[in-house]
Scaffold this motif. Sequence first.
Motif, PDB file in Angstrom:
ATOM      1  N   GLY A 271      -3.573  -9.927  -9.017  1.00  0.00           N
ATOM      2  CA  GLY A 271      -3.074  -9.403  -7.749  1.00  0.00           C
ATOM      3  C   GLY A 271      -2.142  -8.216  -7.872  1.00  0.00           C
ATOM      4  N   VAL A 272      -2.054  -7.598  -9.060  1.00  0.00           N
ATOM      5  CA  VAL A 272      -1.039  -6.549  -9.238  1.00  0.00           C
ATOM      6  C   VAL A 272      -1.398  -5.249  -8.523  1.00  0.00           C
ATOM      7  CG1 VAL A 272      -0.308  -7.525 -11.433  1.00  0.00           C
ATOM      8  CG2 VAL A 272      -1.998  -5.689 -11.433  1.00  0.00           C
ATOM      9  N   GLY A 273      -2.682  -4.990  -8.313  1.00  0.00           N
ATOM     10  CA  GLY A 273      -3.085  -3.781  -7.600  1.00  0.00           C
ATOM     11  C   GLY A 273      -3.190  -2.569  -8.503  1.00  0.00           C
ATOM     12  N   LEU A 274      -4.236  -1.783  -8.288  1.00  0.00           N
ATOM     13  CA  LEU A 274      -4.463  -0.592  -9.119  1.00  0.00           C
ATOM     14  C   LEU A 274      -3.324   0.409  -9.024  1.00  0.00           C
ATOM     15  CD1 LEU A 274      -8.280   0.046  -8.488  1.00  0.00           C
ATOM     16  CD2 LEU A 274      -7.209  -0.527 -10.672  1.00  0.00           C
ATOM     17  N   ALA A 275      -2.655   0.463  -7.874  1.00  0.00           N
ATOM     18  CA  ALA A 275      -1.573   1.434  -7.682  1.00  0.00           C
ATOM     19  C   ALA A 275      -0.409   1.191  -8.638  1.00  0.00           C
ATOM     20  CB  ALA A 275      -1.086   1.396  -6.235  1.00  0.00           C
ATOM     21  N   ASN A 276      -0.322  -0.020  -9.172  1.00  0.00           N
ATOM     22  CA  ASN A 276       0.766  -0.349 -10.097  1.00  0.00           C
ATOM     23  C   ASN A 276       0.347  -0.259 -11.559  1.00  0.00           C
ATOM     24  OD1 ASN A 276       2.691  -0.979  -8.037  1.00  0.00           O
ATOM     25  ND2 ASN A 276       1.567  -2.876  -7.669  1.00  0.00           N
ATOM     26  N   THR A 277      -0.797   0.362 -11.824  1.00  0.00           N
ATOM     27  CA  THR A 277      -1.266   0.553 -13.193  1.00  0.00           C
ATOM     28  C   THR A 277      -1.297   2.035 -13.532  1.00  0.00           C
ATOM     29  OG1 THR A 277      -3.628   0.703 -12.637  1.00  0.00           O
ATOM     30  CG2 THR A 277      -2.709  -1.501 -12.988  1.00  0.00           C
ATOM     31  N   LEU A 278      -1.136   2.330 -14.802  1.00  0.00           N
ATOM     32  CA  LEU A 278      -1.245   3.698 -15.309  1.00  0.00           C
ATOM     33  C   LEU A 278      -2.075   3.687 -16.588  1.00  0.00           C
ATOM     34  CD1 LEU A 278       2.400   5.120 -15.023  1.00  0.00           C
ATOM     35  CD2 LEU A 278       0.405   5.850 -13.693  1.00  0.00           C
ATOM     36  N   THR A 279      -2.841   4.720 -16.810  1.00  0.00           N
ATOM     37  CA  THR A 279      -3.528   4.910 -18.085  1.00  0.00           C
ATOM     38  C   THR A 279      -2.991   6.181 -18.729  1.00  0.00           C
ATOM     39  OG1 THR A 279      -5.359   6.077 -16.991  1.00  0.00           O
ATOM     40  CG2 THR A 279      -5.633   3.721 -17.367  1.00  0.00           C
ATOM     41  N   ILE A 280      -2.706   6.093 -20.004  1.00  0.00           N
ATOM     42  CA  ILE A 280      -2.042   7.171 -20.735  1.00  0.00           C
ATOM     43  C   ILE A 280      -3.005   7.776 -21.760  1.00  0.00           C
ATOM     44  CG2 ILE A 280      -0.115   7.772 -22.244  1.00  0.00           C
ATOM     45  CD1 ILE A 280       0.755   6.877 -19.460  1.00  0.00           C
ATOM     46  N   PRO A 281      -3.231   9.085 -21.732  1.00  0.00           N
ATOM     47  CA  PRO A 281      -4.056   9.714 -22.774  1.00  0.00           C
ATOM     48  C   PRO A 281      -3.418   9.528 -24.147  1.00  0.00           C
ATOM     49  CG  PRO A 281      -3.642  11.234 -20.941  1.00  0.00           C
ATOM     50  CD  PRO A 281      -2.735  10.063 -20.747  1.00  0.00           C
ATOM     51  N   GLU A 282      -4.227   9.186 -25.118  1.00  0.00           N
ATOM     52  CA  GLU A 282      -3.695   8.911 -26.461  1.00  0.00           C
ATOM     53  C   GLU A 282      -2.983  10.126 -27.051  1.00  0.00           C
ATOM     54  OE1 GLU A 282      -6.511   5.600 -25.767  1.00  0.00           O
ATOM     55  OE2 GLU A 282      -6.515   7.738 -25.329  1.00  0.00           O
ATOM     56  N   ASP A 283      -3.498  11.330 -26.790  1.00  0.00           N
ATOM     57  CA  ASP A 283      -2.849  12.520 -27.335  1.00  0.00           C
ATOM     58  C   ASP A 283      -1.466  12.737 -26.721  1.00  0.00           C
ATOM     59  OD1 ASP A 283      -5.026  12.896 -28.917  1.00  0.00           O
ATOM     60  OD2 ASP A 283      -5.759  14.705 -27.930  1.00  0.00           O
ATOM     61  N   ARG A 284      -1.343  12.482 -25.415  1.00  0.00           N
ATOM     62  CA  ARG A 284      -0.024  12.626 -24.787  1.00  0.00           C
ATOM     63  C   ARG A 284       0.955  11.606 -25.345  1.00  0.00           C
ATOM     64  NH1 ARG A 284       1.240  11.764 -18.432  1.00  0.00           N
ATOM     65  NH2 ARG A 284       1.992   9.721 -19.148  1.00  0.00           N
ATOM     66  N   LEU A 285       0.471  10.426 -25.634  1.00  0.00           N
ATOM     67  CA  LEU A 285       1.306   9.377 -26.219  1.00  0.00           C
ATOM     68  C   LEU A 285       1.960   9.854 -27.515  1.00  0.00           C
ATOM     69  CD1 LEU A 285       2.129   6.405 -25.816  1.00  0.00           C
ATOM     70  CD2 LEU A 285       0.053   5.759 -27.051  1.00  0.00           C
ATOM     71  N   CYS A 286       1.254  10.689 -28.243  1.00  0.00           N
ATOM     72  CA  CYS A 286       1.787  11.218 -29.508  1.00  0.00           C
ATOM     73  C   CYS A 286       3.030  12.065 -29.295  1.00  0.00           C
ATOM     74  CB  CYS A 286       0.713  12.029 -30.231  1.00  0.00           C
ATOM     75  SG  CYS A 286      -0.673  11.038 -30.823  1.00  0.00           S
ATOM     76  N   THR A 287       3.102  12.776 -28.169  1.00  0.00           N
ATOM     77  CA  THR A 287       4.294  13.590 -27.902  1.00  0.00           C
ATOM     78  C   THR A 287       5.523  12.704 -27.724  1.00  0.00           C
ATOM     79  OG1 THR A 287       3.974  13.653 -25.481  1.00  0.00           O
ATOM     80  CG2 THR A 287       2.848  15.340 -26.788  1.00  0.00           C
ATOM     81  N   THR A 288       5.338  11.523 -27.137  1.00  0.00           N
ATOM     82  CA  THR A 288       6.453  10.598 -26.940  1.00  0.00           C
ATOM     83  C   THR A 288       6.858   9.927 -28.248  1.00  0.00           C
ATOM     84  OG1 THR A 288       5.884  10.191 -24.626  1.00  0.00           O
ATOM     85  CG2 THR A 288       7.160   8.477 -25.752  1.00  0.00           C
ATOM     86  N   ILE A 289       5.879   9.575 -29.076  1.00  0.00           N
ATOM     87  CA  ILE A 289       6.202   8.997 -30.386  1.00  0.00           C
ATOM     88  C   ILE A 289       7.089   9.950 -31.171  1.00  0.00           C
ATOM     89  CG2 ILE A 289       5.248   8.271 -32.609  1.00  0.00           C
ATOM     90  CD1 ILE A 289       2.724   7.389 -31.085  1.00  0.00           C
TER      91      ILE A 289
END
Length: 408
Positions: free
Chosen positions: A245-263
């Motif tokens: 019941g969480v709803g799609l609006a409360n989900t996010l998908t993160i590109p793996e390459d962008r994740l590298c900038t945060t690491i």
Amino acid sequence: MDEFKQNARLAEQAMREVFPATPLLRNAHLSERYGCDLWLKREDLSPVRSYKLRGAFNAMRKHPDVPLFVCASAGNHAQGVAFMCRHFGKKGVIFMPVTTPQQKIQKTGMFGGDAIEIRLIGDYFDDTLKAAQEFCAEAGGHFLSPFDDDDVIEGQASVAVEIEAQLGHAPDHLVLPVGGGGLSAGMLSYFGTECQYTFVEPAGGACLRAALQAGRPVKLDQVNTFADGAAVGQIGARTFARLSGVGLANTLTIPEDRLCTTILEMLNVEGIVLEPAGALSVDALKDLGQSIAGRTVVCVTTGGNFDFERLPEVKERALRYSGVKKYFILRMPQRPGALRDFLNFLGPKDDIARFEYLKKSARNFGSVLIGIETEDPQGFETLFEKLDAHGFAYQDITDDEVLAQFVI
């Protein structure tokens, strides 16, 4: 107090005999950037550098008469099970794919010692899982799922118990990575409607989002294993029952390459080592932006089992995502001075990071694979304009996944 909440608190109290609560630390850098009161729940600082030992602890605690525990895992779950087998004096058999990095095998063995046996079976995880379940049925052991187990879900909810005690109340907004759903299902079941949630998945393993769209758990056609701690092909049935019941609006998908900038940012700015899955919640802040301004926000950093042999790959992907590194194939005229002409097109801050030239005497042109790093992505527009004006043919292959696998 409902039964789940009470059981989660009992589990958290029992854990204190084994390991201390992980820190909840306010992060001044991120708080200032996003105009909120930002806290990091540092599960990367647990004894096995992830939250996975919580679920393993709770499952073994609630099955004191079971002598044998079996699991299939190539990472954090294996280490959590190994750690707890040793603590409880239980026999554990841990199945891992043959392709598992040696570092992870060694760490699992270190945590489990003589209490466990590691079996390397199968090139792919599905084969490993099948072998583990077949062995478990034959040996009469207890199969310990990394997420799709009520005791595991309850154990992972101890993270929420600690946050509530450390903060003094539920946060306004909770940002959680999702793999198979064990942690997120436990946290949601504990806090309920007391806070707002954002559930974060890697783009190449968004099994919660797929399940929400289908209305049931579905198997992804393909999984990108870069964020291996959260790259799950199908969300668990028990976990999805709690998350449906969480709803799609409360989900996010993160590109793996962008994740590298945060690491890299967390490593270089904060001195915090996070594995890709462990950085998902922090990276999600880029999408939440002003929506969290003025609020108390907790990001769960779920793991820090990062193999530094992967650091060059992480840097490479971060540069490509940021637009400051590109690869292209250039058709170079086979005439004297052609290379010099090309080099004159480069700006003062352009750096050639890769250059491979194959000259074929029977042709008028030769192909060059070239990689260029710069400080400003706008520099590439200027370079390409010069190439176009002088008739140089080229193909940008930076985002071509098929070619990248072979030449980059």
